[in-house]
Design a protein around this motif. Structure first.
Motif, PDB file in Angstrom:
ATOM      1  N   ILE A  58       0.842  -1.201   0.000  1.00  0.00           N
ATOM      2  CA  ILE A  58       0.000   0.000   0.000  1.00  0.00           C
ATOM      3  C   ILE A  58       0.876   1.251   0.000  1.00  0.00           C
ATOM      4  O   ILE A  58       0.631   2.189  -0.758  1.00  0.00           O
ATOM      5  CB  ILE A  58      -0.967  -0.023   1.201  1.00  0.00           C
ATOM      6  N   ALA A  59       1.916   1.260   0.828  1.00  0.00           N
ATOM      7  CA  ALA A  59       2.816   2.419   0.879  1.00  0.00           C
ATOM      8  C   ALA A  59       3.495   2.632  -0.467  1.00  0.00           C
ATOM      9  O   ALA A  59       3.622   3.777  -0.931  1.00  0.00           O
ATOM     10  CB  ALA A  59       3.861   2.229   1.980  1.00  0.00           C
ATOM     11  N   ASP A  60       3.916   1.543  -1.125  1.00  0.00           N
ATOM     12  CA  ASP A  60       4.554   1.662  -2.444  1.00  0.00           C
ATOM     13  C   ASP A  60       3.607   2.290  -3.462  1.00  0.00           C
ATOM     14  O   ASP A  60       4.026   3.064  -4.319  1.00  0.00           O
ATOM     15  CB  ASP A  60       4.998   0.294  -2.964  1.00  0.00           C
ATOM     16  N   HIS A  61       2.325   1.969  -3.370  1.00  0.00           N
ATOM     17  CA  HIS A  61       1.362   2.484  -4.333  1.00  0.00           C
ATOM     18  C   HIS A  61       0.845   3.865  -3.969  1.00  0.00           C
ATOM     19  O   HIS A  61       0.292   4.558  -4.817  1.00  0.00           O
ATOM     20  CB  HIS A  61       0.202   1.502  -4.487  1.00  0.00           C
ATOM     21  N   GLU A  62       1.016   4.272  -2.720  1.00  0.00           N
ATOM     22  CA  GLU A  62       0.521   5.576  -2.294  1.00  0.00           C
ATOM     23  C   GLU A  62       1.627   6.623  -2.173  1.00  0.00           C
ATOM     24  O   GLU A  62       1.349   7.763  -1.848  1.00  0.00           O
ATOM     25  CB  GLU A  62      -0.210   5.447  -0.953  1.00  0.00           C
ATOM     26  N   THR A  63       2.857   6.233  -2.417  1.00  0.00           N
ATOM     27  CA  THR A  63       3.985   7.139  -2.280  1.00  0.00           C
ATOM     28  C   THR A  63       4.487   7.543  -3.664  1.00  0.00           C
ATOM     29  O   THR A  63       4.692   6.699  -4.522  1.00  0.00           O
ATOM     30  CB  THR A  63       5.133   6.457  -1.501  1.00  0.00           C
ATOM     31  N   LEU A  64       4.644   8.822  -3.850  1.00  0.00           N
ATOM     32  CA  LEU A  64       5.151   9.347  -5.112  1.00  0.00           C
ATOM     33  C   LEU A  64       6.603   9.761  -4.903  1.00  0.00           C
ATOM     34  O   LEU A  64       6.895  10.572  -4.021  1.00  0.00           O
ATOM     35  CB  LEU A  64       4.316  10.554  -5.538  1.00  0.00           C
ATOM     36  N   VAL A  65       7.493   9.199  -5.701  1.00  0.00           N
ATOM     37  CA  VAL A  65       8.909   9.535  -5.607  1.00  0.00           C
ATOM     38  C   VAL A  65       9.266  10.388  -6.818  1.00  0.00           C
ATOM     39  O   VAL A  65       9.068   9.976  -7.958  1.00  0.00           O
ATOM     40  CB  VAL A  65       9.782   8.255  -5.569  1.00  0.00           C
TER      41      VAL A  65
END
Length: 101
Positions: A58-65
């Motif tokens: 979820i964090a990978d999909h909700e975090t914009l780098v």
């Protein structure tokens, strides 16, 4: 629609849902070994591993780098926003016409 399994109360008062799936013998042995090495019950080990993986996913999909260039452009647009284009002005007018506040 998936069948909902019965819900029980845990000692801490939290609802406990049931999740079941089948795995091959090699995977089961691997999980049991890992649980044993961590001195935990297999179910506790599995729940923790699944929850940790779910949180990371979820964090990978909700975090914009952003790259350095993109980050600079983003903050520059926040500090010095450009004038709205004709297209944006028309879109806002259309939105105001269609949506009652």
């Amino acid at each position: 629609m998936p069948r909902k399994l019965p819900v029980a109360e845990s000692p801490r008062g939290n609802r406990v849902e049931r999740l079941g799936f089948r795995i091959d013998e090699e995977t089961k042995d691997l999980i049991e070994r890992a649980a044993h090495l961590s001195r935990r019950k297999v179910s506790d080990f599995c729940v923790t591993a699944l929850a940790d993986t779910a949180r990371r996913m979820i964090a990978d999909h909700e975090t914009l780098v952003l790259s350095d260039r993109d980050r600079t452009a983003f903050f520059d647009a926040l500090v010095n926003p450009p004038e709205p284009s004709e297209r944006l002005i028309r879109a806002l007018d259309e939105h105001k016409r269609r949506v009652a506040s």
